[in-house]
Design a protein around this motif. Structure first.
Motif, PDB file in Angstrom:
ATOM      1  N   ALA A 139       0.833  -1.218   0.000  1.00  0.00           N
ATOM      2  CA  ALA A 139       0.000   0.000   0.000  1.00  0.00           C
ATOM      3  C   ALA A 139       0.862   1.261   0.000  1.00  0.00           C
ATOM      4  O   ALA A 139       0.340   2.366   0.177  1.00  0.00           O
ATOM      5  CB  ALA A 139      -0.912  -0.005   1.224  1.00  0.00           C
ATOM      6  N   GLU A 140       2.148   1.096  -0.235  1.00  0.00           N
ATOM      7  CA  GLU A 140       3.092   2.224  -0.109  1.00  0.00           C
ATOM      8  C   GLU A 140       2.679   3.460  -0.896  1.00  0.00           C
ATOM      9  O   GLU A 140       2.841   4.590  -0.441  1.00  0.00           O
ATOM     10  CB  GLU A 140       4.505   1.807  -0.584  1.00  0.00           C
ATOM     11  CG  GLU A 140       5.250   0.886   0.353  1.00  0.00           C
ATOM     12  CD  GLU A 140       5.006  -0.583   0.061  1.00  0.00           C
ATOM     13  OE1 GLU A 140       3.959  -0.911  -0.544  1.00  0.00           O
ATOM     14  OE2 GLU A 140       5.841  -1.410   0.447  1.00  0.00           O
ATOM     15  N   HIS A 141       2.187   3.239  -2.118  1.00  0.00           N
ATOM     16  CA  HIS A 141       1.936   4.357  -3.030  1.00  0.00           C
ATOM     17  C   HIS A 141       0.591   5.036  -2.798  1.00  0.00           C
ATOM     18  O   HIS A 141       0.304   6.074  -3.394  1.00  0.00           O
ATOM     19  CB  HIS A 141       1.992   3.838  -4.468  1.00  0.00           C
ATOM     20  CG  HIS A 141       0.949   2.784  -4.728  1.00  0.00           C
ATOM     21  ND1 HIS A 141       1.043   1.515  -4.203  1.00  0.00           N
ATOM     22  CD2 HIS A 141      -0.219   2.838  -5.411  1.00  0.00           C
ATOM     23  CE1 HIS A 141      -0.027   0.818  -4.577  1.00  0.00           C
ATOM     24  NE2 HIS A 141      -0.794   1.592  -5.308  1.00  0.00           N
ATOM     25  N   LEU A 142      -0.262   4.454  -1.930  1.00  0.00           N
ATOM     26  CA  LEU A 142      -1.609   5.010  -1.741  1.00  0.00           C
ATOM     27  C   LEU A 142      -1.580   6.248  -0.850  1.00  0.00           C
ATOM     28  O   LEU A 142      -0.687   6.418  -0.018  1.00  0.00           O
ATOM     29  CB  LEU A 142      -2.528   3.942  -1.117  1.00  0.00           C
ATOM     30  CG  LEU A 142      -2.758   2.676  -1.940  1.00  0.00           C
ATOM     31  CD1 LEU A 142      -3.595   1.676  -1.162  1.00  0.00           C
ATOM     32  CD2 LEU A 142      -3.441   3.007  -3.278  1.00  0.00           C
ATOM     33  N   LYS A 143      -2.608   7.080  -1.034  1.00  0.00           N
ATOM     34  CA  LYS A 143      -2.775   8.253  -0.175  1.00  0.00           C
ATOM     35  C   LYS A 143      -3.884   7.940   0.843  1.00  0.00           C
ATOM     36  O   LYS A 143      -4.753   7.104   0.573  1.00  0.00           O
ATOM     37  CB  LYS A 143      -3.183   9.462  -1.031  1.00  0.00           C
ATOM     38  CG  LYS A 143      -2.094   9.915  -2.001  1.00  0.00           C
ATOM     39  CD  LYS A 143      -1.538  11.261  -1.587  1.00  0.00           C
ATOM     40  CE  LYS A 143      -0.412  11.737  -2.461  1.00  0.00           C
ATOM     41  NZ  LYS A 143      -0.795  12.796  -3.381  1.00  0.00           N
ATOM     42  N   PRO A 144      -3.891   8.610   2.015  1.00  0.00           N
ATOM     43  CA  PRO A 144      -4.894   8.313   3.046  1.00  0.00           C
ATOM     44  C   PRO A 144      -6.333   8.310   2.526  1.00  0.00           C
ATOM     45  O   PRO A 144      -7.146   7.494   2.970  1.00  0.00           O
ATOM     46  CB  PRO A 144      -4.661   9.413   4.081  1.00  0.00           C
ATOM     47  CG  PRO A 144      -3.198   9.687   3.978  1.00  0.00           C
ATOM     48  CD  PRO A 144      -2.872   9.561   2.516  1.00  0.00           C
ATOM     49  N   ALA A 145      -6.659   9.211   1.582  1.00  0.00           N
ATOM     50  CA  ALA A 145      -8.037   9.268   1.066  1.00  0.00           C
ATOM     51  C   ALA A 145      -8.432   7.973   0.355  1.00  0.00           C
ATOM     52  O   ALA A 145      -9.618   7.687   0.187  1.00  0.00           O
ATOM     53  CB  ALA A 145      -8.172  10.447   0.105  1.00  0.00           C
ATOM     54  N   GLN A 146      -7.444   7.185  -0.058  1.00  0.00           N
ATOM     55  CA  GLN A 146      -7.728   5.932  -0.766  1.00  0.00           C
ATOM     56  C   GLN A 146      -7.803   4.735   0.189  1.00  0.00           C
ATOM     57  O   GLN A 146      -7.935   3.601  -0.261  1.00  0.00           O
ATOM     58  CB  GLN A 146      -6.642   5.685  -1.811  1.00  0.00           C
ATOM     59  CG  GLN A 146      -6.610   6.740  -2.906  1.00  0.00           C
ATOM     60  CD  GLN A 146      -5.368   6.625  -3.764  1.00  0.00           C
ATOM     61  OE1 GLN A 146      -4.247   6.854  -3.305  1.00  0.00           O
ATOM     62  NE2 GLN A 146      -5.562   6.260  -5.019  1.00  0.00           N
ATOM     63  N   LEU A 147      -7.684   4.995   1.492  1.00  0.00           N
ATOM     64  CA  LEU A 147      -7.642   3.899   2.465  1.00  0.00           C
ATOM     65  C   LEU A 147      -8.945   3.817   3.258  1.00  0.00           C
ATOM     66  O   LEU A 147      -9.605   4.820   3.488  1.00  0.00           O
ATOM     67  CB  LEU A 147      -6.495   4.120   3.461  1.00  0.00           C
ATOM     68  CG  LEU A 147      -5.089   4.301   2.909  1.00  0.00           C
ATOM     69  CD1 LEU A 147      -4.141   4.684   4.039  1.00  0.00           C
ATOM     70  CD2 LEU A 147      -4.612   3.026   2.224  1.00  0.00           C
ATOM     71  N   SER A 148      -9.272   2.600   3.733  1.00  0.00           N
ATOM     72  CA  SER A 148     -10.424   2.444   4.629  1.00  0.00           C
ATOM     73  C   SER A 148     -10.003   2.897   6.031  1.00  0.00           C
ATOM     74  O   SER A 148      -8.804   3.084   6.311  1.00  0.00           O
ATOM     75  CB  SER A 148     -10.839   0.973   4.675  1.00  0.00           C
ATOM     76  OG  SER A 148      -9.834   0.226   5.335  1.00  0.00           O
ATOM     77  N   GLY A 149     -11.000   3.035   6.918  1.00  0.00           N
ATOM     78  CA  GLY A 149     -10.713   3.460   8.292  1.00  0.00           C
ATOM     79  C   GLY A 149      -9.755   2.494   8.989  1.00  0.00           C
ATOM     80  O   GLY A 149      -8.836   2.909   9.700  1.00  0.00           O
ATOM     81  N   GLY A 150      -9.991   1.211   8.766  1.00  0.00           N
ATOM     82  CA  GLY A 150      -9.140   0.196   9.389  1.00  0.00           C
ATOM     83  C   GLY A 150      -7.705   0.274   8.875  1.00  0.00           C
ATOM     84  O   GLY A 150      -6.741   0.120   9.645  1.00  0.00           O
TER      85      GLY A 150
END
Lengths: 113, 267
Positions: B134-145
């Motif tokens: 998940a290194e390249h993802l930004k926080p907006a692309q992540l679930s709460g967990g």
């Protein structure tokens, strides 16, 4: 705490590196410099003896991972021996115990290199 | 180790003064997990903020490795805080940075490690929380967990000796809770990290804790092993652990009688 390193070069191009002391954020750069120097000299194999390392943090483990990368890129061997229980635990937590070639003794580590 | 003695904290003044922490005392031992439990408004978030030096205590001592934090200025506090890893409830990730950059941030800010070592360390931490890749993802692309797990990866980036976890498993699925619980236990027992967990999640606290402190209206009402709390005869502890809607801990936070308040409302 200071860190000590003793390097033993054998005739067949295998290097044994004994590290003494804690490998943490402040000392891992020293270990890295020493290892990079060994990588640059195109050794056939490097065996790192960790029997005198009572503590290693993730920067220390990451430095050893660079050894793994060196061996992969150059088709050489990078082996670890005589991990103390604490050091073994850190490798386990980092899920890297099976990624490295780990041996209980230097003799076993030197076999087949 | 952290030793806390006779800690008091209140907010407001005069007849508006509310005591939120009343004579809190505890020993948080090296390699042990202490959970602080209690309902909303019990004072558990306040104790966490006092321990990390975000609030100033009215009275009392917080001794970290022999040094009383309550007597330190900003520079001294910042030195002590270097021993801390803090997993914030909200995650507190930087939205403009990728996951890798967020986890690497404390390493880049506080160490002289080279980029190659830092990138390996980030990968190791992400593997530990089950989010390698998940290194390249930004926080907006992540679930709460996922945000919580990244926050944990960042909290342990510098291999701190003391880690504070603010609601580490709230809102997570059962498998993620199991992963986080095991990680907290491994870090404490194998790396001798002092762990302080503020939580509502009773099953998780029972599973991971060496000691549980229960707060009610700012006071410690229980302090013991999970077994001791489970066998407690204090009706407040029993109600909280069982999650009973009825009991001595009121659901409503209002101090005023409901009927009286309705009667006194202007027509």
């Amino acid at each position: 705490m200071s860190i000590g390193m003793q390097t033993n070069h054998s005739d067949n191009g295998v290097v044994t590196l004994l590290i003494e002391g804690d490998i943490d954020m402040s000392s891992s750069t020293v270990v890295r410099t020493h290892l990079t120097d060994l990588f640059d000299k195109n050794q056939k194999a490097i065996v790192v003896d960790l029997s005198k390392v009572s503590y290693i943090d993730s920067s220390g483990i990451a430095t050893l991972v660079e050894g793994l990368q060196w061996s992969h890129a150059n088709n050489t061997k990078f082996r670890l021996t005589r991990l103390t229980p604490m050091v073994k635990d850190v490798f386990e937590i980092a899920r890297l115990l099976t990624v490295f070639e780990v041996f209980d003794s230097n003799e076993e580590a030197l076999e087949g290199v | 180790m952290i030793v806390v003695k006779n800690l008091y904290k209140s907010f407001g003044e005069g007849d508006k003064k509310i005591v939120v922490l009343d004579d809190f005392h505890a020993q948080f031992e090296r390699g042990k997990i202490t959970s602080i439990i209690g309902g909303s408004g019990s004072g558990k978030s306040t104790i966490l903020k006092l321990l990390i030096g975000a609030y100033q205590a009215d009275a009392g001592e917080i001794i970290v490795d022999g040094e009383d934090m309550t007597k330190l200025g900003n520079d001294g506090l910042n030195e002590v805080r270097k021993k801390f890893g803090i997993m914030f409830q909200s995650g507190a990730l930087f939205n403009s940075l990728t996951v890798e950059e967020n986890v690497a941030l404390p390493l880049r800010e506080h160490t002289d490690l080279n980029d190659s070592t830092i990138r390996i360390m980030v990968k190791m931490k992400l593997e530990m929380v089950g989010l390698r890749g998940a290194e390249h993802l930004k926080p907006a692309q992540l679930s709460g967990g996922m945000i919580k797990r990244i926050a944990l990866a960042r909290a342990i980036a510098l291999d701190p000796k003391i880690v504070f976890y603010d609601e580490p498993s709230a809102g997570l699925d059962p498998i993620s809770i199991g992963v986080i619980d095991k990680l907290i236990m491994d870090l404490s027992r194998k790396m001798w990290i002092t762990s302080i967990v503020v939580t509502h999640e009773i099953p998780s606290a029972m599973r991971i804790s060496d000691k549980i402190i229960m707060l009610f209206k700012g006071k410690i009402i229980a302090d013991g092993s999970p077994e001791e709390l489970e066998n407690s005869s204090d009706p407040r502890v029993v109600q909280f652990i069982k999650g009973d809607p009825d009991g001595p801990i009121p659901f409503s936070k209002s101090q005023v009688d409901y009927g009286e308040e309705l009667k006194q409302m202007k027509m």
